[in-house]
Design a protein around this motif. Sequence first.
Motif, PDB file in Angstrom:
ATOM      1  N   THR A 303       0.814  -1.171   0.084  1.00 13.54           N
ATOM      2  CA  THR A 303      -0.054  -0.143  -0.067  1.00 13.54           C
ATOM      3  C   THR A 303       0.811   1.419   0.182  1.00 13.54           C
ATOM      4  O   THR A 303       1.783   1.076   0.721  1.00 13.54           O
ATOM      5  CB  THR A 303      -0.951   0.060   1.200  1.00 13.54           C
ATOM      6  N   VAL A 349      -8.478  -1.747 -10.730  1.00 11.62           N
ATOM      7  CA  VAL A 349      -9.418  -1.913  -9.728  1.00 11.62           C
ATOM      8  C   VAL A 349     -10.868  -2.666 -10.070  1.00 11.62           C
ATOM      9  O   VAL A 349     -11.028  -3.634  -9.428  1.00 11.62           O
ATOM     10  CB  VAL A 349     -10.122  -0.698  -9.165  1.00 11.62           C
ATOM     11  N   GLY A 352      -9.681  -6.310 -10.508  1.00 12.39           N
ATOM     12  CA  GLY A 352      -9.560  -7.038  -9.246  1.00 12.39           C
ATOM     13  C   GLY A 352      -8.002  -7.218  -8.767  1.00 12.39           C
ATOM     14  O   GLY A 352      -7.560  -7.805  -7.862  1.00 12.39           O
ATOM     15  N   LYS A 355      -6.912  -3.169  -4.763  1.00 15.54           N
ATOM     16  CA  LYS A 355      -8.201  -3.127  -4.070  1.00 15.54           C
ATOM     17  C   LYS A 355      -9.001  -1.795  -4.121  1.00 15.54           C
ATOM     18  O   LYS A 355      -8.379  -0.754  -4.188  1.00 15.54           O
ATOM     19  CB  LYS A 355      -7.523  -3.150  -2.402  1.00 15.54           C
ATOM     20  N   ASP A 357     -11.152  -0.485  -1.996  1.00 14.74           N
ATOM     21  CA  ASP A 357     -11.478   0.253  -0.865  1.00 14.74           C
ATOM     22  C   ASP A 357     -10.318   0.733  -0.093  1.00 14.74           C
ATOM     23  O   ASP A 357     -10.274   1.123   0.936  1.00 14.74           O
ATOM     24  CB  ASP A 357     -12.248  -0.923   0.087  1.00 14.74           C
ATOM     25  N   SER A 358      -9.092   1.079  -0.780  1.00 16.69           N
ATOM     26  CA  SER A 358      -8.015   1.428  -0.063  1.00 16.69           C
ATOM     27  C   SER A 358      -8.137   3.021   0.103  1.00 16.69           C
ATOM     28  O   SER A 358      -9.156   3.608  -0.335  1.00 16.69           O
ATOM     29  CB  SER A 358      -6.802   1.475  -1.111  1.00 16.69           C
ATOM     30  N   TRP A 363      -2.934   3.620  -3.246  1.00 13.53           N
ATOM     31  CA  TRP A 363      -3.100   2.300  -3.970  1.00 13.53           C
ATOM     32  C   TRP A 363      -3.147   1.329  -3.183  1.00 13.53           C
ATOM     33  O   TRP A 363      -1.989   1.194  -2.184  1.00 13.53           O
ATOM     34  CB  TRP A 363      -2.413   2.498  -5.404  1.00 13.53           C
ATOM     35  N   SER A 366      -3.857  -6.271  -4.272  1.00 14.61           N
ATOM     36  CA  SER A 366      -4.855  -7.182  -4.055  1.00 14.61           C
ATOM     37  C   SER A 366      -4.017  -8.503  -4.021  1.00 14.61           C
ATOM     38  O   SER A 366      -3.061  -8.665  -4.534  1.00 14.61           O
ATOM     39  CB  SER A 366      -6.220  -7.250  -4.788  1.00 14.61           C
TER      40      SER A 366
END
Length: 379
Positions: A303, A349, A352, A355, A357-358, A363, A366
Amino acid sequence: MNTVDAAYKVLQEAGKPLHYAEIARRMVQSKLWVTSGKTPENTVNRDINQEIMHRAHRARFVRLGDGMYGAIPESALKGPKTTPPDLAFVSDAWSHLPIVAKQEVLRVVRASLTGQTGEVDDPVIASVLPGGPKAFPKDFLDGEIGLTQVIELPEEQLTFRQLAGGACVVESHFGFRLDVRNETEGMFIVHAHGRRARTLNLPKKMIHLFKAVTAYRGYLRDLWQNLYRAYGRECGDRVAAYSHAKRAFETLGLPLPDEAEPPPVAQDDEPGEKRTKLKRGLRTPETAFYAPILQALDELGGTARTADVVKRVGEFMADDLSPDDREPLPSTGLPRWENTSQFARYSMVRGGLLKPDSPRGTWAISAKGIEHLKRTRIS
């Protein structure tokens, strides 16, 4: 003196946050900055945003929302920045707060920083809604509504839900629960609560509820389009226009309509501009950015902030970017490849790989993205 240096000096002399239009006016009036452009305020807004994005924690400006910016004291720029525990807590909790709570937090912060106790003026909102947004349900109920039922509503956020057996309820996460006849009645209550109604006179005739909810949805849809287009004319970029319009809805305490989706448009087709798109092959395609983005996130711990990811992606692709990729876009002044990387992120996103919902401005890779990286890692 360049744009951001002049803006920083104006904010230092003012000793308080200012709207970017006021910053531009003072820059020109004091002759700190000379420009022949027709929209100097847009140039100031764009350049300040670019410094915030590219310099990250070293930026001299702080964005307060609604076009307001403050100057960070020079003394605070000398040492490394750390996030206070209280601020970290607010950052983590922000996405879980209802709109009303967010508005109250912003109101208190703005009042403390600017001395303004009301909403900060946004010239775009003021032009689209000179009289403010319509009230729900008052402005959407026609004539005599007949018998009503008085309902007391809680402070916490409400949602509508249809149960497995077909029953419908309006409820909160803190124990409030109200049985309703159908989705129309439920959404009437949810919309009214979202507009600060705590004691609600609920019409008993379903036709009044249906007309009000339908008209309100149409109003929100039209308002979204008007704000989105107005911000697009101002900043010349669809992604930025979407972000500004979404923030305006939050400021006004309005729910986003279903049509408020991130713009799935070609990056060279800017609002208000008639431009010839690049021929196929001159611009590096979005898919070529997938592996560099995933590897950058992997190296940054999974992240990372947008600016950090984009910078690392640029280093990975330095030898592959064409002159057309490096050409600055008229709308933002940023190289075309940076814009492409942003659109690649949207596609990733949806696919997939990243993620959805970051936290805002970050960013996150996943599990599917990690598996994809193993097959495509750059040597």
